[in-house]
Design a protein around this motif. Structure first.
Motif, mmCIF file in Angstrom:
data_model
loop_
_atom_site.group_PDB
_atom_site.id
_atom_site.type_symbol
_atom_site.label_atom_id
_atom_site.label_comp_id
_atom_site.label_asym_id
_atom_site.label_seq_id
_atom_site.Cartn_x
_atom_site.Cartn_y
_atom_site.Cartn_z
ATOM 1 N N GLY A 155 0.715 -1.154 -0.032
ATOM 2 C CA GLY A 155 0.177 0.084 0.004
ATOM 3 C C GLY A 155 0.841 1.207 0.120
ATOM 4 O O GLY A 155 2.162 1.050 -0.218
ATOM 5 N N GLU A 156 0.143 2.554 0.322
ATOM 6 C CA GLU A 156 0.915 3.591 0.246
ATOM 7 C C GLU A 156 0.952 4.254 1.424
ATOM 8 O O GLU A 156 1.615 5.383 1.476
ATOM 9 N N GLN A 157 0.669 3.980 2.684
ATOM 10 C CA GLN A 157 0.632 4.571 4.026
ATOM 11 C C GLN A 157 2.096 4.429 4.578
ATOM 12 O O GLN A 157 2.679 3.403 4.359
ATOM 13 N N ARG A 158 2.412 5.404 5.277
ATOM 14 C CA ARG A 158 3.726 5.548 5.979
ATOM 15 C C ARG A 158 3.646 6.152 7.325
ATOM 16 O O ARG A 158 2.848 7.190 7.457
ATOM 17 N N GLU A 159 4.288 5.553 8.199
ATOM 18 C CA GLU A 159 4.402 5.992 9.846
ATOM 19 C C GLU A 159 5.682 5.918 10.030
ATOM 20 O O GLU A 159 6.311 4.903 9.893
ATOM 21 N N THR A 160 6.065 6.770 11.020
ATOM 22 C CA THR A 160 7.431 6.752 11.768
ATOM 23 C C THR A 160 7.177 6.763 13.415
ATOM 24 O O THR A 160 6.541 7.643 13.818
ATOM 25 N N VAL A 161 7.975 5.805 13.954
ATOM 26 C CA VAL A 161 7.990 5.819 15.246
ATOM 27 C C VAL A 161 9.445 6.076 16.025
ATOM 28 O O VAL A 161 10.305 5.381 15.246
ATOM 29 N N TRP A 162 9.703 6.754 16.891
ATOM 30 C CA TRP A 162 10.963 6.873 17.497
ATOM 31 C C TRP A 162 11.263 5.950 18.631
ATOM 32 O O TRP A 162 10.341 6.211 19.783
ATOM 33 N N THR A 163 12.240 5.318 18.947
ATOM 34 C CA THR A 163 12.732 4.633 20.172
ATOM 35 C C THR A 163 14.061 4.677 20.605
ATOM 36 O O THR A 163 14.907 5.114 19.995
ATOM 37 N N THR A 164 14.270 3.626 21.543
ATOM 38 C CA THR A 164 15.646 3.619 22.141
ATOM 39 C C THR A 164 15.837 2.304 22.245
ATOM 40 O O THR A 164 14.959 1.263 21.976
ATOM 41 N N ASP A 165 17.127 1.826 22.642
ATOM 42 C CA ASP A 165 17.431 0.549 23.010
ATOM 43 C C ASP A 165 17.103 0.096 24.390
ATOM 44 O O ASP A 165 16.557 0.997 24.939
ATOM 45 N N PHE A 166 17.355 -1.175 24.628
ATOM 46 C CA PHE A 166 17.188 -1.669 26.035
ATOM 47 C C PHE A 166 18.567 -2.122 26.477
ATOM 48 O O PHE A 166 19.051 -2.918 26.094
ATOM 49 N N SER A 167 19.231 -1.420 27.480
ATOM 50 C CA SER A 167 20.186 -1.711 27.974
ATOM 51 C C SER A 167 20.168 -2.248 29.485
ATOM 52 O O SER A 167 19.076 -2.121 30.282
ATOM 53 N N TYR A 168 21.429 -2.530 29.983
ATOM 54 C CA TYR A 168 21.720 -2.827 31.459
ATOM 55 C C TYR A 168 20.991 -1.697 32.397
ATOM 56 O O TYR A 168 20.280 -1.911 33.430
ATOM 57 N N ASP A 169 21.167 -0.515 31.972
ATOM 58 C CA ASP A 169 20.925 0.732 32.899
ATOM 59 C C ASP A 169 19.607 0.875 32.865
ATOM 60 O O ASP A 169 19.037 1.466 33.628
ATOM 61 N N TYR A 170 18.839 0.393 31.749
ATOM 62 C CA TYR A 170 17.161 0.717 31.695
ATOM 63 C C TYR A 170 16.833 -0.040 33.020
ATOM 64 O O TYR A 170 16.024 0.180 33.872
ATOM 65 N N VAL A 171 17.440 -1.546 32.999
ATOM 66 C CA VAL A 171 16.880 -2.367 34.301
ATOM 67 C C VAL A 171 17.352 -1.913 35.589
ATOM 68 O O VAL A 171 16.433 -1.550 36.670
ATOM 69 N N LYS A 172 18.534 -1.268 35.581
ATOM 70 C CA LYS A 172 19.168 -0.619 36.745
ATOM 71 C C LYS A 172 18.258 0.497 37.533
ATOM 72 O O LYS A 172 17.632 0.539 38.482
ATOM 73 N N ILE A 173 17.956 1.338 36.267
ATOM 74 C CA ILE A 173 17.113 2.574 36.745
ATOM 75 C C ILE A 173 15.927 2.243 37.312
ATOM 76 O O ILE A 173 15.303 2.624 38.325
ATOM 77 N N ASN A 174 15.134 1.288 36.626
ATOM 78 C CA ASN A 174 13.769 0.937 36.926
ATOM 79 C C ASN A 174 13.897 0.074 38.170
ATOM 80 O O ASN A 174 12.751 -0.184 38.801
ATOM 81 N N ALA A 175 14.880 -0.818 38.297
ATOM 82 C CA ALA A 175 14.803 -1.813 39.574
ATOM 83 C C ALA A 175 15.053 -1.097 40.833
ATOM 84 O O ALA A 175 14.698 -1.452 42.011
ATOM 85 N N GLU A 176 16.033 0.197 40.447
ATOM 86 C CA GLU A 176 16.265 1.029 41.802
ATOM 87 C C GLU A 176 15.415 2.034 42.218
ATOM 88 O O GLU A 176 15.369 2.581 43.305
ATOM 89 N N TYR A 177 14.655 2.528 41.106
ATOM 90 C CA TYR A 177 13.600 3.873 41.499
ATOM 91 C C TYR A 177 12.867 3.444 42.613
ATOM 92 O O TYR A 177 12.411 2.481 42.435
ATOM 93 N N ARG A 178 12.905 4.450 43.439
ATOM 94 C CA ARG A 178 11.684 4.135 44.640
ATOM 95 C C ARG A 178 12.406 3.428 45.569
ATOM 96 O O ARG A 178 11.715 3.778 46.880
ATOM 97 N N SER A 179 13.363 2.668 45.460
ATOM 98 C CA SER A 179 13.950 2.067 46.608
ATOM 99 C C SER A 179 15.073 2.442 47.260
ATOM 100 O O SER A 179 15.455 3.801 47.041
#
Lengths: 405, 405
Positions: B381-405
Motif C-alpha cells: 500500500g501507500e501508507q507510511r508512519e514513523t515511530v522513534w525509540t531507544t535500545d534496551f540496556s543494563y541501565d534501563y533495568v538498573k534505573i527501573n529496579a532501583e527507582y523508589r527503593s
C-alpha cells in the motif's frame, strides 16, 4: 538463572515411540543437536504452530506434511531456526525430510521437520543429513531425558513431564518435553513441545485435544512478548497401550484430556521458570472481566510491562506500575473505582488507589518470594484468565545482547 | 546515558508568559520541584492528556478546568504524580489550585494542575502550598531554562526548543520544554510538555493545532511501551506579538502549525534521546502499508520488541529479530515475500529472507552508530508512519529496579 528446582521426576517411556539423538555439529562441535522421534506404524500426530507471518520454513513444511500422509518421524535440529531464509529455506527443509525418508523407506511427507536456533542463517543441510544414520542407530524408548537436553538452545535446563492414567485395567502413559527461554509469547503453540501417549486416538480428535491443551498452557505464557517464528507443539498417539479413544468414549476422552492439560501446563510453566534471566515465576490472574479478550488484554499488558517486570526483579511492591498497566490496556470505559489488585493474599489497591489496609511491609514480604500471583479484579463481569510470566533482569539484557555475538 | 549532545540553543522568552520556580521539598530538600507558568490576561490554552484509564487526579482536574474558564496559571510539581490516589487525590489537586487562586485573586478553575513523579503516594499539599509565594515572587519571562530543569524527574538533562517566525514584519516566538525518560508511550500526549507562543489564537483553533502537533510527535515515541498516568502536553498563546490567527488566516495558520510541528518533534525526540538507559536513538519507518493503523502496528511492534531493543544495545545486526517482530505484528494476510527491510541505506532483507547483497560487515557498520533508521516496506500500500525509540540496556533495568527503593 531459573526459578524452582527444575526436577521433573521419572520419565516413563511411551510404547510405540522411540527417540534417537545425534551430533551434527551445527553450531558447536560435539553438541547433541539432532533429535529424531520415530512413531510406530498406525500412530497419529497432531500439532499447533506459530502464527507469526514470518514463520520458519520447517513450520510451513510440517503443516503441509501432517495433512498429506500419516506422520512417522519428527526430525528436530537446534542451532539454526531455518527462519527468514526464503525459498532456499523451504528447499533445505524438504532436503532434510527426503534424506530421512530415503533411509527409512518412507515417503518424504511422512517426515515432519522442526528447527530452532538463530534466525536468518542458511540451514547446514549436509551436516544434518550426515548425522541421521547415528540418530537412527540410537533409537530407544528410553531416550526422553536425553531428548529434553537435545532440543535445548538458551535453556538452562531440560523440561519434561510424565504421567500415567489407569483406565479399565490398562495403563496409558503420557510423556512430554519442551524447550524455550526467550522469544516466548507463543501464539497457538510454544517454541517446541513434544508430548506422546500410547492410547489410540483418531487424528481429528487428537487435533482437538492438542489445540485445547495448548490454548490453556503454551498460549498463556509470555517471557518477552516476542512470538517466535518457529513455535510448534506436537501431540502423538501410538496406540500401543491397547486403549482406543473415539467419539463414543467421552469419559475416557475427558480423563485423558485432563492429563494432557496438566502435562502441557507443567511443560509451559517450565519454560517460564527457565525464562531468560528469570528470578521470579509470576501468575497474572485477571477476574471480573466482561469478556475473555478483555481479561487477556489486561493480563498480558501487566505481564509484559517492562516497568512491572523490573519492579518484580527488584522485589519492589511498586503497585502504581500495575495500576498504570491496567489503565493503558485498552479496556473500554473502565471504571477504575471498581478495580482491585492483590499480591497473593495482600490487598494493595481498591477504589482507584491504595487500599486502606495496605502496608508497604506486607507488599514487600510477598514481592520477596520467588513465586508471586498478581490478582486483578476488574469488577465488571464474570470472565477470568491467567497468564504466566517472569521478571526482567540484568541477565535478560545480557543474554540477549550477547547471543549470536 | 543519553544520545546526542542535548544542546538546545537560545531559548527566546515569550512575551505574555512568565515562569516562577520554587523548592517545596517534596522528595528531596532543596530541589526546585515546583514550576508555575503565568499567562497574561487574554491568553488561550489548549492541551492533550493521557488516555490511561488510571489517569492522575491533576489530569482529571486540568481537563475540567480548561473547559470551565480561561486558564491563567499552570502549576507543576515533580516528585509525586498524585496518581492512583482515588478521591483524596482529586481533593488534593483541588486544594493546590484553590491556594494559588487565592494568592492571585483568580477563580480556582483558572489554574491547571500537573504532577509527575512516584505513583500512589499522597500528594504533600501543605509543602506545595507553602512554596507558592516563592514561585510567584520568582516570576520572569527569562526562566525557561530553569523551568526545563525544574520539571525533570529521572531525566538526565533538560529538554527545550525555541523558534521564531517572521510574519508581515512582526515576530512570533515559540518556546517549549518537555520532560520524560521512562513510562513513555504517550497516548494523546507525553509525560509533560509545555509550549508557549505570543500569537493570539482562539481556543478551538489552538486545540486543533496542539492535537495535530502532538499526534505527529509525542504520539509517535515509545521508550518502554508503558503509557503514563500523567501525560499532558500544553500549548498556550499569549497574543503579545500582536499577530492574531483565525479561520480567515489559513496561510499564517499553516506556517505557524509547521513551526509547532517542528518544536513538538524536537521536544519529543529529546525525550527519546534521554530515554532511561538509552544508548541509541532509533527511527522505525514503516512504508508500503495498506493503512495507517497497520503501519503503526508494525512500527510499534518492532520498536517495543525486547529482542530488537537488546540487539540494538549490543550493536548486533540481528535482523532475524526484526523479521520476527514484523511477522507477529498482527497484519492480516501479510505476504512476507513482498517485505523489505533496510538499516539506514543497507538492504538487509527481501523476498522473505536475507538480501543477496547483504554483508554482515555492512549491517554491523550501521548498528555501531548512535542514530539508526530501521526502514521497513510492507509492499502492500501507500501508507507510511514513523515511530522513534531507544535500545534496551543494563541501565534501563538498573534505573527501573532501583527507582523508589
Amino acid at each position: 538463572m531459573a526459578v524452582g528446582s527444575g526436577e521433573f521426576g521419572t520419565l516413563h517411556s511411551v510404547p510405540g515411540v522411540r527417540i534417537g539423538i545425534a551430533s551434527a555439529g551445527i553450531k558447536k562441535p560435539g553438541r547433541k543437536d539432532v533429535v529424531v522421534f520415530e512413531l510406530a506404524e498406525g500412530s497419529t500426530a497432531a500439532g499447533v504452530f506459530t502464527q507469526n507471518a514470518f514463520c520458519a520454513a520447517p513450520v510451513t513444511v510440517a503443516k503441509n506434511h501432517i495433512q498429506a500422509a500419516p506422520s512417522r518421524y519428527l526430525l528436530v535440529n537446534t542451532g539454526n531456526a531455518n527462519a527468514g531464509t526464503g525459498e532456499q529455506g523451504l528447499a533445505n527443509a524438504h532436503r532434510c525430510c527426503a534424506a530421512l525418508a530415503e533411509l527409512t523407506s518412507l515417503k518424504s511427507e511422512q517426515i515432519l521437520p522442526f528447527s530452532t536456533g538463530v534466525i536468518g542463517e542458511p540451514l547446514p543441510v549436509e551436516k544434518i543429513v550426515a548425522a541421521l544414520p547415528d540418530a537412527l542407530s540410537d533409537m530407544s524408548e528410553d531416550n526422553w531425558a536425553a531428548a529434553a537436553i537435545g532440543i535445548m538452545t538458551t535453556d538452562t535446563r531440560p523440561k519434561a513431564c510424565s504421567r500415567q492414567l489407569e483406565w479399565q485395567g490398562k495403563t496409558i502413559t503420557i510423556t512430554g518435553i519442551s524447550k524455550g527461554a526467550g522469544m516466548i509469547k507463543p501464539n497457538m503453540a510454544t517454541m517446541l513441545g513434544y508430548v506422546a501417549c500410547d492410547a489410540a486416538i483418531p487424528r481429528t480428535l487428537l487435533q482437538a485435544m492438542v489445540t485445547r491443551s495448548a490454548e490453556a498452557s503454551f498460549n498463556r505464557i509470555t517471557v518477552d512478548g516476542d512470538t517466535s517464528t518457529n513455535d510448534a507443539c506436537m501431540l502423538v498417539a501410538s496406540g500401543a497401550s491397547g486403549v482406543a479413544l473415539s467419539d463414543d468414549t467421552p469419559e475416557l476422552n475427558a480423563a485423558l484430556q485432563a492429563v494432557f492439560d496438566e502435562v502441557f501446563l507443567v511443560l509451559a510453566h517450565a519454560i517460564v521458570r527457565d525464562g531468560e534471566g528469570a528470578t521470579k515465576f509470576v501468575a497474572v490472574e485477571v477476574g471480573g472481566a466482561a469478556s475473555q479478550s478483555e481479561a487477556l488484554k489486561v493480563a498480558y499488558t501487566v505481564a509484559e510491562s517492562p516497568l512491572v517486570k523490573t519492579a518484580l526483579f527488584a522485589s519492589d511492591p511498586n503497585w502504581g506500575r500495575i495500576l498504570a498497566a491496567i489503565g493503558r490496556a485498552g479496556v473500554e470505559k473502565l471504571d477504575v473505582s471498581g478495580v482491585s489488585v492483590h499480591l497473593d493474599e495482600v490487598l494493595i489497591a481498591e477504589n482507584g488507589g491504595r487500599a486502606r489496609s495496605y502496608t508497604e511491609a506486607a507488599g514487600a514480604a510477598v514481592m520477596k518470594q520467588d513465586e508471586i500471583t498478581i490478582r486483578i479484579n476488574l469488577g465488571r463481569g464474570e470472565q477470568r484468565e491467567t497468564v504466566w510470566t517472569t521478571d526482567f533482569s540484568y541477565d535478560y539484557v545480557k543474554i540477549n545482547a550477547e547471543y549470536r555475538s
